[in-house]
Write an enzyme that holds these catalytic residues in place. Sequence first.
Site, mmCIF file in Angstrom:
data_model
loop_
_atom_site.group_PDB
_atom_site.id
_atom_site.type_symbol
_atom_site.label_atom_id
_atom_site.label_comp_id
_atom_site.label_asym_id
_atom_site.label_seq_id
_atom_site.Cartn_x
_atom_site.Cartn_y
_atom_site.Cartn_z
ATOM 1 N N PHE A 161 -5.192 3.605 11.866
ATOM 2 C CA PHE A 161 -5.668 2.692 10.827
ATOM 3 C C PHE A 161 -5.142 3.179 9.486
ATOM 4 O O PHE A 161 -5.234 4.366 9.165
ATOM 5 C CB PHE A 161 -7.190 2.591 10.839
ATOM 6 C CG PHE A 161 -7.706 1.956 12.103
ATOM 7 C CD1 PHE A 161 -7.600 0.583 12.282
ATOM 8 C CD2 PHE A 161 -8.250 2.718 13.110
ATOM 9 C CE1 PHE A 161 -8.046 -0.021 13.448
ATOM 10 C CE2 PHE A 161 -8.707 2.119 14.280
ATOM 11 C CZ PHE A 161 -8.605 0.756 14.457
ATOM 12 N N GLU A 162 -4.608 2.250 8.702
ATOM 13 C CA GLU A 162 -3.776 2.637 7.558
ATOM 14 C C GLU A 162 -4.530 3.382 6.467
ATOM 15 O O GLU A 162 -3.916 4.031 5.635
ATOM 16 C CB GLU A 162 -3.076 1.413 6.980
ATOM 17 C CG GLU A 162 -4.015 0.411 6.313
ATOM 18 C CD GLU A 162 -3.234 -0.790 5.807
ATOM 19 O OE1 GLU A 162 -2.847 -1.617 6.637
ATOM 20 O OE2 GLU A 162 -3.019 -0.893 4.604
ATOM 21 N N ALA A 163 -5.847 3.300 6.423
ATOM 22 C CA ALA A 163 -6.579 4.017 5.378
ATOM 23 C C ALA A 163 -6.614 5.518 5.645
ATOM 24 O O ALA A 163 -7.089 6.277 4.797
ATOM 25 C CB ALA A 163 -7.994 3.468 5.241
ATOM 26 N N ASN B 138 0.819 -1.216 0.000
ATOM 27 C CA ASN B 138 0.000 0.000 0.000
ATOM 28 C C ASN B 138 0.856 1.271 0.000
ATOM 29 O O ASN B 138 0.557 2.232 -0.703
ATOM 30 C CB ASN B 138 -0.915 0.031 1.232
ATOM 31 C CG ASN B 138 -2.240 -0.665 0.968
ATOM 32 O OD1 ASN B 138 -2.609 -0.904 -0.183
ATOM 33 N ND2 ASN B 138 -2.960 -0.990 2.026
#
Lengths: 323, 256
Positions: B52-54, A103
């Site tokens: 949280f990675e988002a 990502n």
Amino acid sequence: MPDKLISLPAAAALIPDGASLSLGGFTTQRHPMALVYELIRRRRRDLYLFGHSPGGDWDMLIGAGCVKRVELAYEADEAFNTVGPRWRRAVERGQIEWEDYSNFAMVSRFTAGALGLPFMPIRSLLGSDVLAREALTPEQRAADPRTPAKKAAVIESPFNPGERLVLVPAIHTEFAVLHVQKASPQGTIRLEGQTFADVQQALCAEVVIVTAEEIVDDAELRREPERNPLPYFAVQHVCHVPWGAHPYAVFNYYDYDPRQLKLYHESAEDEAAYAAYLEQFISGVRDHAGYLAAVGGAARLEGLRADPAYGYRPDLKRRRLDP
Amino acid sequence: MTTPAFSLTELMAVAAAREIADGEVVFAGTGLPMLASMLAQRAHAPQCCLIFEAGTAASQLAHLPMSVGDPRVMRGAAMAAGLFEVFSYGLQAGRVDVGFLSGAQVDRFGNINSTAIGADPRRPKVRFSGSGGACDIACLARRTVIIARHEKRRFPEQVDYITSPGWLRGGASRQAAGLRWGGPAAVVTTLGVMRFRPDTHAMYLASFHPGLTAPAVAAETGFALDLDEAVETPVPTAEELRILRDVVDPERVFLQ
């Protein structure tokens, strides 16, 4: 300023077979699903997708035979399914060309494109097979000028010999499609909640199509410009598409639809059931209104509408669902 | 045989939660790490910061998320932005103390595969989701905690594909690859808790779950596992179980 409003079918018609594109959102939120369904209805072929963590948006396109090549970090709906069923099959059967990144590597690649730089240095990937191994062959890379000649490169810092960094190549796509909460007819947009990598994806694309839950007056959005992450000149087309991300969530508007996601993931494990899902909800209906009616219409959708105090549906039942 | 007072999922969630210290910055993924981090925040580590990675930092979760991009992670967050901000300003700058990882295979040096099974990843026997942020967390968190189902085939001598680098080939090989900090600290599995020797970085058994023995764990492991220091995994307290069942996951999204 020109009015950029067009219909969803007109927007989908702009994207030809073979186009490179990225889709906004992250696993279970804010994917431009209505446009994805329209691309499937139009039987688009040979698309080239770039993404970080897509979910069913890609899985449906891959399963419907619309996709030739992808570069990605992840394809799944997290707790709704830890691997995209059609993605898994397409890879295992050799029906798709792909390259794996992480990502951070993918969002860095979009950022490099957005910044007008050829690559981005990162500290990630070192020691991994994500760095050491390539899924695309040199011949596959050479066959498409949109694919970088190399997956990544390792350098030593010119300022600190011995310090290793990984360079990941910039992404430039022909299209980016985002689904957002609010847009003006002129292309000013308002993102609420997490922005994911939508801004960088838009800024490294030649043509940006925005689908929006609400169309609002440009002057209204200009009252709080610090909340608008993209200037209007970066957006070419705007479509008004309420419930445009269903079955995925849109913060402050509606939650994800656990029953529809369960049905999708169960159907996608089986050839006949998957074909029936496409026919019932996508190919066999005329447009997005037809899709919304097929999934249950207002009775289903109202149960997903966000509680304004939370931005989601706090009483949403997510497990042990009624049939 | 009497009915256990807690389930395996509850035992694992508690063991994972105890890896988080108060005040730490935590990069949490979906599933058991969410149970563990929500529990830690409500039990012994009220000042831990959940990223949280988002794109969110310092969530105060009211409802268990089913994705790191879930609207639920917005609840009480101190910041909402995108992936680039949390990966670069958070992870890459070295500001994340502990990250959680999981995968289909884990080897004796804590390298993890969540990409594909088979000798040739271009023609995999089984394909998975791929890295997502896992490789980045493995490279850049100050330490990592791995969650895994413990079976012999899932704990091979070497993983088929290193999605997330652990201690690589042991010793100083992680640093030699250019990774300046980090590495796995613990592996919480369905059978026990493993840790790593400070010099060789080989995995050893720290504890086996109640009802099991150290040799039983070794028998389900595909490489030699040092058992010398193994004790029984401490069981959850009544308060931890109450928080998990009544506060963290009353809907039983992940709890079993």
